[in-house]
Scaffold this active site. Structure first.
Site, mmCIF file in Angstrom:
data_model
loop_
_atom_site.group_PDB
_atom_site.id
_atom_site.type_symbol
_atom_site.label_atom_id
_atom_site.label_comp_id
_atom_site.label_asym_id
_atom_site.label_seq_id
_atom_site.Cartn_x
_atom_site.Cartn_y
_atom_site.Cartn_z
ATOM 1 N N ASP A 69 0.837 -1.194 0.000
ATOM 2 C CA ASP A 69 0.000 0.000 0.000
ATOM 3 C C ASP A 69 0.877 1.251 0.000
ATOM 4 O O ASP A 69 1.682 1.450 0.911
ATOM 5 C CB ASP A 69 -0.882 -0.038 1.244
ATOM 6 N N THR A 102 -3.389 4.830 -3.835
ATOM 7 C CA THR A 102 -2.359 5.635 -3.171
ATOM 8 C C THR A 102 -1.007 5.488 -3.852
ATOM 9 O O THR A 102 -0.190 6.389 -3.777
ATOM 10 C CB THR A 102 -2.235 5.215 -1.700
ATOM 11 N N THR A 103 -0.764 4.353 -4.470
ATOM 12 C CA THR A 103 0.496 4.187 -5.179
ATOM 13 C C THR A 103 0.426 4.941 -6.503
ATOM 14 O O THR A 103 1.344 5.680 -6.864
ATOM 15 C CB THR A 103 0.764 2.694 -5.478
ATOM 16 N N ASP A 400 -8.809 -0.910 1.944
ATOM 17 C CA ASP A 400 -8.917 -0.418 0.565
ATOM 18 C C ASP A 400 -10.218 -0.895 -0.065
ATOM 19 O O ASP A 400 -10.941 -0.123 -0.692
ATOM 20 C CB ASP A 400 -7.735 -0.920 -0.281
HETATM 21 P P1 ADP Z 1 -2.877 1.664 -5.767
HETATM 22 O O1 ADP Z 1 -2.288 1.757 -4.413
HETATM 23 O O2 ADP Z 1 -2.628 2.894 -6.581
HETATM 24 O O3 ADP Z 1 -4.277 1.220 -5.785
HETATM 25 P P2 ADP Z 1 -2.255 -0.919 -6.790
HETATM 26 O O4 ADP Z 1 -0.999 -1.639 -6.505
HETATM 27 O O5 ADP Z 1 -3.505 -1.359 -6.113
HETATM 28 O O6 ADP Z 1 -1.991 0.593 -6.514
HETATM 29 O O7 ADP Z 1 -2.445 -0.996 -8.360
HETATM 30 C C1 ADP Z 1 -3.533 -0.435 -8.987
HETATM 31 C C2 ADP Z 1 -3.364 -0.488 -10.486
HETATM 32 O O8 ADP Z 1 -3.338 -1.821 -10.951
HETATM 33 C C3 ADP Z 1 -4.517 0.185 -11.153
HETATM 34 O O9 ADP Z 1 -4.053 0.995 -12.195
HETATM 35 C C4 ADP Z 1 -5.340 -0.984 -11.672
HETATM 36 O O10 ADP Z 1 -6.062 -0.631 -12.813
HETATM 37 C C5 ADP Z 1 -4.281 -1.990 -11.987
HETATM 38 N N1 ADP Z 1 -4.806 -3.358 -11.958
HETATM 39 C C6 ADP Z 1 -5.358 -4.001 -10.922
HETATM 40 N N2 ADP Z 1 -5.723 -5.264 -11.262
HETATM 41 C C7 ADP Z 1 -5.387 -5.420 -12.555
HETATM 42 C C8 ADP Z 1 -5.491 -6.499 -13.484
HETATM 43 N N3 ADP Z 1 -6.025 -7.676 -13.154
HETATM 44 N N4 ADP Z 1 -5.033 -6.307 -14.732
HETATM 45 C C9 ADP Z 1 -4.475 -5.135 -15.084
HETATM 46 N N5 ADP Z 1 -4.347 -4.090 -14.261
HETATM 47 C C10 ADP Z 1 -4.788 -4.211 -13.008
HETATM 48 MG MG MG Z 2 -5.084 -0.510 -5.074
#
Ligand code: ADP
Ligand code: MG
Length: 535
Positions: A69, A102-103, A400
């Site tokens: 996170d 958040t990332t 989240d």
């Molecule tokens: P954050 O803290 O920003 O939510 P995450 O590590 O949760 O960061 O990553 C979120 C990103 O990953 C988003 O851009 C989301 O669209 C992408 N994402 C999540 N699951 C998938 C998936 N199965 N295939 C492609 N992209 C994905």
């Molecule tokens: Mg996320």
């Protein structure tokens, strides 16, 4: 620092202890600030997306946190630089407002800074860059509304909510059982949601964890859980339709305090004292029974003799319950906390459909479940897992997911993830740049390039060729006029995020763009940094 004027009226700045301060100004200041911001973003970049890496952080006292996170990573890092702290703040505001993304927000801000650096090198004034970014962010946010879709859900059709939560969870350690977790999160939110007012009070959802068992054992409890057990092992483990007396007064005969003096010099006197004490306690128990209590929850302890008596009189009791839990129990069961024994009346009892004790593992680990409470919709997500770090990270992931479900109840618009929304915005912003005759257009193009960094990071983290993958997806979007093409991180075989069910909330994505732009503009406008020099 003070502002003074020389004899010609020209202002100058007096720095106190001149030699102990460092000062950078103008382009150097901007470049130094950008470098600091980029450094923070670079750390988070590898954590983005379903194949993102986790970070392991150790606190000064040796506690280890493993997390994916963004907000938590930055929170736990010992960031010293003021600009870097702004990035930490950025991630925190996204966490506060939206809960997820958040990332992404930091990665986006980082690449906006990177683009700004290039523009500065070409001699464009920072203010013009800031203006261009502002224009571009508005275009992007508007475009998001264009490509957003609404979906309907109801208590009987929670599938879309679950799918969106699953996207959020897919990048976390709990990925393995994201379906179960997403369902738990959605059910928890729906249990406390007010669908008419579109309001969710997340305070009513408590997230508890206990080491042991496995992740699949995580459950949703319609009620509250207290880390306590019945005071006597032979008391009933299950009480239906419990009427609960919640006491903060001692539940035992008054003990002679040290300043009192009791002279006992014969056996008879001792016997009388004992009997009196017993009778006193008997009366207390009787009083509880008279008002109709079937369970006593007590903030204080009672000794073994009292415990034994309680068991004999068939009045189950729980002792040493903390003040916070006591309050929670009182609110949930609609009971009153009774501070003086004399004040116990039937209407002050809390009511719960079922109170049960559950044991875990082979140890004497037991928890008290208070379910189907009279007054409240409060629910508890009870997380099990192999170790403390796992449980903590699961708590954050569930947070989240809860936030995402809440956001969807407030506003049921979604955009598609996997970088597809960013690519679509990038195309729209790029196209809009041509309409601006001034130097802003360079900044606007820079913004479009920065948006591309999210899908690029996703591709890179998934082991794909970032540039090739991005250009392929981008050209597909343009050719087919399909804004749902994204990065196929999990190698499913299709780029269409609709088919992969990768959803994100519209407001979350919009907030990311707005917040990142805001911070970058702020950083660009700083041209004078005065700081105490290092010793
Ligand atoms: P954050 O803290 O920003 O939510 P995450 O590590 O949760 O960061 O990553 C979120 C990103 O990953 C988003 O851009 C989301 O669209 C992408 N994402 C999540 N699951 C998938 C998936 N199965 N295939 C492609 N992209 C994905
Ligand atoms: Mg996320």
């Amino acid at each position: 620092m003070a502002l003074a004027f020389d004899e010609f009226g020209r202002p100058f700045i007096i720095l106190k202890e001149q030699e102990q301060k460092t000062r950078i100004r103008g382009l150097d200041a901007q470049k130094a600030n950008i470098a600091a911001g980029k450094a923070v973003a670079r750390i988070l970049r590898t954590s983005l997306g379903p194949k993102g890496m986790d970070k392991m952080l150790q606190s000064p006292d040796g506690d280890v946190t493993i997390t994916n996170d963004g907000a938590t990573i930055l929170e736990q890092m010992d960031v010293d630089n003021q600009i870097a702290k702004l990035m930490v703040e950025l991630s925190r505001s996204q966490d506060y407002e939206i809960g997820d993304g958040t990332t992404g927000v930091v990665v986006l801000a980082g690449s906006l800074l990177e683009q700004a650096e290039k523009l500065l090198e070409r001699g464009i004034h920072p203010i013009r860059i800031a203006e261009g970014y502002e224009l571009a962010s508005r275009i992007a946010v508007e475009h998001l509304e264009h490509i957003a879709q609404k979906f309907e859900f109801g208590p009987s059709n929670i599938e879309p909510l679950v799918q969106t939560c699953m996207t959020t969870l897919s990048s976390k350690i709990v990925n393995r059982c994201k379906r179960d977790m997403a369902e738990i999160a959605v059910k928890a939110v729906l249990a406390v949601a007010d669908l008419e007012r579109k309001d969710v009070n997340l305070d009513l959802i408590k997230v508890e964890g206990k080491v042991g068992g496995k992740l699949e054992d995580t459950e949703l409890v319609y009620g509250i859980i207290v880390d306590k057990d019945m005071s006597h092992p032979q008391m009933p483990k299950r009480i239906e339709d419990a009427k609960i007396a919640i006491l903060t007064c001692p539940f035992e005969p008054p003990k002679p305090k040290t300043k009192h003096k009791v002279d006992i010099d014969t056996v008879e006197k001792f016997q009388t004292l004992r009997q009196q004490e017993q009778k006193y306690f008997d009366d207390m128990v009787q009083k509880c029974k008279d008002v109709g209590a079937t369970l006593v929850i007590c903030q204080w302890g009672f000794d073994d003799e009292a415990n034994h008596l309680l068991m004999h009189r068939n009045l189950p009791a729980v002792r040493w319950v903390g003040g916070v839990e006591l309050e929670l129990i009182a609110i949930a069961t609609g009971g009153r906390i009774v501070p003086r024994f004399q004040e116990l009346t039937p209407d002050k009892l809390g009511k719960a459909g079922l109170v049960r004790e559950k044991s875990f593992g082979t140890t004497k680990d037991r928890m008290l479940y208070i379910e189907h409470c009279a007054n409240s919709k409060a629910v508890t997500v009870f997380i099990r897992g192999g170790n403390k770090m796992m449980i903590e990270e699961t708590k954050r992931s569930i947070h989240d997911a809860l936030c995402v479900a809440r956001n969807l109840i407030r506003n049921n618009s979604i955009v598609y993830g996997g970088g597809s929304a960013e690519i679509a915005c990038s195309i729209a912003v790029e196209a809009a740049a041509d309409r601006y005759p001034g130097v802003e257009q360079y900044a606007i193009r820079g913004f479009a390039d920065a948006l591309d960094s999210i899908p690029m990071a996703l591709a890179e983290n998934s082991g794909l060729q970032p540039i090739e993958t991005l250009s392929a997806v981008k050209s597909e979007q343009i050719k087919e006029n399909n804004p749902f093409c994204g990065i196929d991180c999990n190698d499913v075989g299709t780029n269409d995020m609709r088919k992969q069910y990768v959803f994100e909330t519209l407001i979350g994505k919009q907030q990311q763009i707005l917040l990142a732009t805001q911070v970058v503009k702020m950083i660009l406008k700083i041209d004078d940094v005065i700081s105490p020099s290092e010793y």
